[in-house]
Design an enzyme around this catalytic site. Sequence first.
Site, PDB file in Angstrom:
ATOM      1  N   HIS A  88     -24.477   2.781 -59.214  1.00  0.00           N
ATOM      2  CA  HIS A  88     -23.147   2.545 -58.652  1.00  0.00           C
ATOM      3  C   HIS A  88     -23.115   1.345 -57.715  1.00  0.00           C
ATOM      4  O   HIS A  88     -22.122   1.127 -57.032  1.00  0.00           O
ATOM      5  CB  HIS A  88     -22.652   3.798 -57.913  1.00  0.00           C
ATOM      6  CG  HIS A  88     -22.342   4.942 -58.828  1.00  0.00           C
ATOM      7  ND1 HIS A  88     -22.075   6.209 -58.367  1.00  0.00           N
ATOM      8  CD2 HIS A  88     -22.252   5.002 -60.185  1.00  0.00           C
ATOM      9  CE1 HIS A  88     -21.837   7.013 -59.405  1.00  0.00           C
ATOM     10  NE2 HIS A  88     -21.946   6.306 -60.515  1.00  0.00           N
ATOM     11  N   PRO A 145     -29.187  22.705 -52.709  1.00  0.00           N
ATOM     12  CA  PRO A 145     -28.857  24.019 -52.143  1.00  0.00           C
ATOM     13  C   PRO A 145     -27.607  24.632 -52.750  1.00  0.00           C
ATOM     14  O   PRO A 145     -27.375  25.830 -52.618  1.00  0.00           O
ATOM     15  CB  PRO A 145     -28.642  23.712 -50.650  1.00  0.00           C
ATOM     16  CG  PRO A 145     -28.244  22.278 -50.619  1.00  0.00           C
ATOM     17  CD  PRO A 145     -29.001  21.614 -51.739  1.00  0.00           C
TER      18      PRO A 145
END
Length: 272
Positions: free
Chosen positions: A139, A236
């Site tokens: 990007h 997570p």
Amino acid sequence: MRAGPGRDFAAGMTTLAALDAVAACMVRAQRLLFITGAGISADSGLPTYRGIGGLYHDRLTADGLCIEEALSGATMAARPELAWKHLAEIEARCRGAQPNAAHRLIAALEQEKPMVCVLTQNVDGLHRAAGSRNLIELHGTLHRLRCTACHHGRTVADYAGLQIPPECPLCGALMRPDVVLFGESLPLRSLARLEAVLGEGVDIVLAVGTSSVFPYISAPVLRALQCGIPTVEINPGETALSAVVTHRLRLRAAEALPELWRRMHPPEPAEG
């Protein structure tokens, strides 16, 4: 027998056992591909965008736009001051940030293995600052500016003192960060580099701190799975890949990478 999709957690494998299994795969691997997203920089104090605690998680920007619209190529063309406002906000949050243990240990692995490649969506420059050299910044980076009309470009340390939006000193046209905004095409050169890495073969693919919502990010993981190559997710939160990867570590990157490093580099036994 190779672990099946989602086996670590579906079978109740503990986090410690999963760390052992991933470290063993990494020890055997000679060619490693890391795919990283905003989550790897969270422990450097930078916000994620969609994930847990993200800058734009489940809410609109202050201008009432979704982040995909505010940071789009169309907005940069039609309302550059608005696109630049949000880009400057991101850069301000990145300013002064330093690579964390995850960035540094991935860079260190590059010195030990025949091939370690980092494919990152991040525009913060922390992988490069940590020492990664075989790096595909898919990007782009906030620190390179380019003119929208001529070939002028410049590198900046930060946006402090920068006129927003900036003008090209050569032709007076709008300058913009050399990043891929929503709705814009990915750089062909970067895609060709990724295809070359995959074409030469990898022994393990690790998705670290990425929500994997873009097909071009999840595709190398799915391709590896089809070829029987171990895949790992370190995140997570829940993602589209969580249920299919070979090994899943529900940890932050800066928690998981030091644990994996320690298992890959056990202390030498003391001489008797």
